[in-house]
Design a protein around this motif. Structure first.
Motif, PDB file in Angstrom:
ATOM      1  N   UNK A 176      -6.128  12.141 -27.684  1.00 32.68           N
ATOM      2  CA  UNK A 176      -4.992  11.471 -28.303  1.00 32.68           C
ATOM      3  C   UNK A 176      -4.220  10.580 -27.356  1.00 32.68           C
ATOM      4  N   UNK A 177      -4.359  10.779 -26.039  1.00 33.42           N
ATOM      5  CA  UNK A 177      -3.662   9.933 -25.066  1.00 33.42           C
ATOM      6  C   UNK A 177      -4.139   8.486 -25.185  1.00 33.42           C
ATOM      7  N   UNK A 178      -3.222   7.579 -25.004  1.00 30.21           N
ATOM      8  CA  UNK A 178      -3.559   6.157 -24.971  1.00 30.21           C
ATOM      9  C   UNK A 178      -3.810   5.725 -23.529  1.00 30.21           C
ATOM     10  N   UNK A 179      -4.709   4.781 -23.374  1.00 23.13           N
ATOM     11  CA  UNK A 179      -5.112   4.321 -22.048  1.00 23.13           C
ATOM     12  C   UNK A 179      -4.614   2.897 -21.827  1.00 23.13           C
ATOM     13  N   UNK A 180      -3.756   2.738 -20.832  1.00 23.05           N
ATOM     14  CA  UNK A 180      -3.193   1.427 -20.491  1.00 23.05           C
ATOM     15  C   UNK A 180      -3.878   0.913 -19.235  1.00 23.05           C
ATOM     16  N   UNK A 181      -4.334  -0.329 -19.268  1.00 24.57           N
ATOM     17  CA  UNK A 181      -4.841  -1.021 -18.088  1.00 24.57           C
ATOM     18  C   UNK A 181      -3.794  -2.050 -17.699  1.00 24.57           C
ATOM     19  N   UNK A 182      -3.362  -2.055 -16.443  1.00 21.30           N
ATOM     20  CA  UNK A 182      -2.186  -2.845 -16.074  1.00 21.30           C
ATOM     21  C   UNK A 182      -2.451  -4.332 -15.853  1.00 21.30           C
ATOM     22  N   UNK A 183      -3.698  -4.784 -16.005  1.00 17.23           N
ATOM     23  CA  UNK A 183      -3.963  -6.213 -15.855  1.00 17.23           C
ATOM     24  C   UNK A 183      -5.429  -6.537 -16.000  1.00 17.23           C
ATOM     25  N   UNK A 184      -5.756  -7.780 -15.723  1.00 18.32           N
ATOM     26  CA  UNK A 184      -7.115  -8.279 -15.916  1.00 18.32           C
ATOM     27  C   UNK A 184      -8.091  -7.652 -14.930  1.00 18.32           C
ATOM     28  N   UNK A 185      -9.311  -7.433 -15.388  1.00 16.16           N
ATOM     29  CA  UNK A 185     -10.315  -6.767 -14.555  1.00 16.16           C
ATOM     30  C   UNK A 185     -11.237  -7.779 -13.869  1.00 16.16           C
ATOM     31  N   UNK A 186     -11.770  -7.363 -12.727  1.00 19.41           N
ATOM     32  CA  UNK A 186     -12.812  -8.122 -12.043  1.00 19.41           C
ATOM     33  C   UNK A 186     -12.340  -9.217 -11.112  1.00 19.41           C
ATOM     34  N   UNK A 301       6.349   2.115 -25.175  1.00 18.35           N
ATOM     35  CA  UNK A 301       7.458   2.099 -24.212  1.00 18.35           C
ATOM     36  C   UNK A 301       6.930   1.863 -22.797  1.00 18.35           C
ATOM     37  N   UNK A 302       5.878   2.582 -22.433  1.00 15.21           N
ATOM     38  CA  UNK A 302       5.296   2.423 -21.104  1.00 15.21           C
ATOM     39  C   UNK A 302       4.719   1.025 -20.918  1.00 15.21           C
ATOM     40  N   UNK A 303       4.036   0.522 -21.940  1.00 15.66           N
ATOM     41  CA  UNK A 303       3.451  -0.818 -21.865  1.00 15.66           C
ATOM     42  C   UNK A 303       4.526  -1.870 -21.654  1.00 15.66           C
ATOM     43  N   UNK A 304       5.629  -1.738 -22.353  1.00 14.15           N
ATOM     44  CA  UNK A 304       6.728  -2.697 -22.219  1.00 14.15           C
ATOM     45  C   UNK A 304       7.296  -2.704 -20.801  1.00 14.15           C
ATOM     46  N   UNK A 305       7.471  -1.526 -20.217  1.00 17.17           N
ATOM     47  CA  UNK A 305       7.985  -1.422 -18.848  1.00 17.17           C
ATOM     48  C   UNK A 305       7.007  -2.052 -17.857  1.00 17.17           C
ATOM     49  N   UNK A 306       5.727  -1.768 -18.028  1.00 15.91           N
ATOM     50  CA  UNK A 306       4.714  -2.309 -17.119  1.00 15.91           C
ATOM     51  C   UNK A 306       4.666  -3.825 -17.210  1.00 15.91           C
ATOM     52  N   UNK A 307       4.717  -4.364 -18.411  1.00 13.55           N
ATOM     53  CA  UNK A 307       4.663  -5.817 -18.591  1.00 13.55           C
ATOM     54  C   UNK A 307       5.890  -6.520 -18.026  1.00 13.55           C
ATOM     55  N   UNK A 308       6.942  -5.777 -17.794  1.00 14.00           N
ATOM     56  CA  UNK A 308       8.162  -6.346 -17.227  1.00 14.00           C
ATOM     57  C   UNK A 308       8.020  -6.618 -15.736  1.00 14.00           C
ATOM     58  N   UNK A 309       6.993  -6.045 -15.104  1.00 17.73           N
ATOM     59  CA  UNK A 309       6.782  -6.233 -13.670  1.00 17.73           C
ATOM     60  C   UNK A 309       5.762  -7.351 -13.448  1.00 17.73           C
TER      61      UNK A 309
END
Length: 353
Positions: A176-186, A301-309
């Motif tokens: 059930x956990x969602x998986x966030x990737x903080x940016x583009x890969x490769x 909520x977590x995605x929004x905080x991460x995208x703020x950086x």
């Protein structure tokens, strides 16, 4: 491992050969492998050292987290960065994905005779800039030189010490956990490969090397109504890329992982280069990205905080953990089919981290 009589390049690439080397020849020959809840057998991004409880036993102290890494890159200077920034960033990130604030770093450098002093100074200045970015001092070190025919380039080892209130394990993923990737890969692997081999893709490919603590520290405090952390697991997808990191997390946690191809952040230039070279971008190393797994109700909520950086502007929710397909990673393709994402088996791009 029984077929291998010598060390091969694949043994350092982050895939199954490296895991077999560690499991069969290292872990089997070390007896005392733990100084706290997380030890060498766990093969996490670092390990913990127990601190004694407070005198009255009413409160548990924070955990000391320690990690070490050696960096061998060819060439030591690459688009938009160099081995010095990578060494500091990589160690800071290994602490960060365990939820640990970096307290101090040590550095050991092995440099060949004939290495230019100007280049050496640039590397040291890059190390300092990366360390200053997250406010961590470099407090001890060692420098060795070897004959010019004994080493073809500089090698840097960095060890980091951090402190964590709640240690985050890469094995903590739950269905059930969602998986966030903080940016583009490769970005790192492809930019370095293009630079090293002289490929001209008519675009400005640069490495993503970055220390991520300031971004990650902003999401660690998120709690549910019971006061429990919203983050269940984290990992930085370096050697072995996203495919290697997700497979490790799935195997250690005993869950399945499903990612969605349409949601994967990847630059068009990287995608095109991978297609031309026959490389799977999921297996390419990254040096400025993190996988952050959070409870579903806190994902946005977590995605929004991460995208703020600045290092998380391209972050995306790429999938979820499931109670099916235990220990496996699957990807739902753009056309709607499902395929397994296997752990890498070879050395895709040698000497890039």
């Amino acid at each position: 491992m029984s077929k291998d009589k010598v060390i091969r390049m694949e043994h350092g690439a982050g895939g199954e050969p490296m895991q077999a080397l560690i499991r069969d020849l290292i872990l089997n020959n070390i007896t005392n492998k733990s100084a706290g809840p997380v030890g060498l057998d766990d093969l996490d991004d670092g390990a913990t050292i127990n601190i004694a409880n407070t005198m009255d036993g009413s409160k548990k102290c924070d955990e000391i987290v320690i990690t070490t890494d050696s960096h061998v890159i060819k060439p030591p200077f690459f688009p938009d960065s160099n081995i010095g920034r990578l060494a500091v960033s990589g160690t800071v990130n290994d602490l960060a994905v365990m939820g640990a604030a970096p307290l101090a770093l040590t550095c050991a450098i092995v440099v060949p005779e004939g290495f230019e002093l100007e280049s050496f100074e640039k590397i040291i200045k890059s190390m300092n800039a990366a360390a200053e970015e997250v406010g961590v001092p470099i407090i001890a070190g060692d420098t060795k030189t070897v004959e010019r025919n004994g080493l073809d380039s500089i090698i840097i080892n960095t060890t980091g010490i951090g402190i964590a209130g709640d240690v985050i394990r890469d094995s903590g993923l739950c269905p059930g956990d969602k998986i966030i990737l903080t940016g583009t890969i490769g970005d790192h692997g492809i930019s370095l490969l293009a630079h090293r081999e002289g490929f001209d893709f008519s675009t400005d490919l640069v490495s993503d090397v970055a220390p991520l603590w300031n971004m990650i520290r902003a999401v660690i405090p998120i709690r549910n109504v019971e006061g429990k952390p919203a983050i269940s697991a984290m990992k930085d997808p370096t050697r072995g890329g996203l495919a290697g990191a997700l497979n490790e997390m799935a195997q250690k946690s005993g869950t399945g992982i499903i990612i969605h191809q349409r949601d994967l952040p990847i630059k068009e230039s990287v995608s095109s280069a991978c297609e031309m070279l026959g490389i799977d971008p999921l297996e390419v190393a990254n040096e400025g990205k993190a996988i952050i797994c959070v409870k579903a109700e806190h994902a946005e909520e977590a995605l929004s905080i991460i995208r703020n950086h600045k290092y998380g502007r391209d972050a995306a929710i790429i999938g979820e953990a499931t109670d099916g397909h235990s220990g496996k990673v699957l990807m739902k393709t753009i056309i709607g089919s499902m395929r397994y994402v296997d752990i890498p088996t070879g050395d895709l791009i040698p000497r890039i981290c």
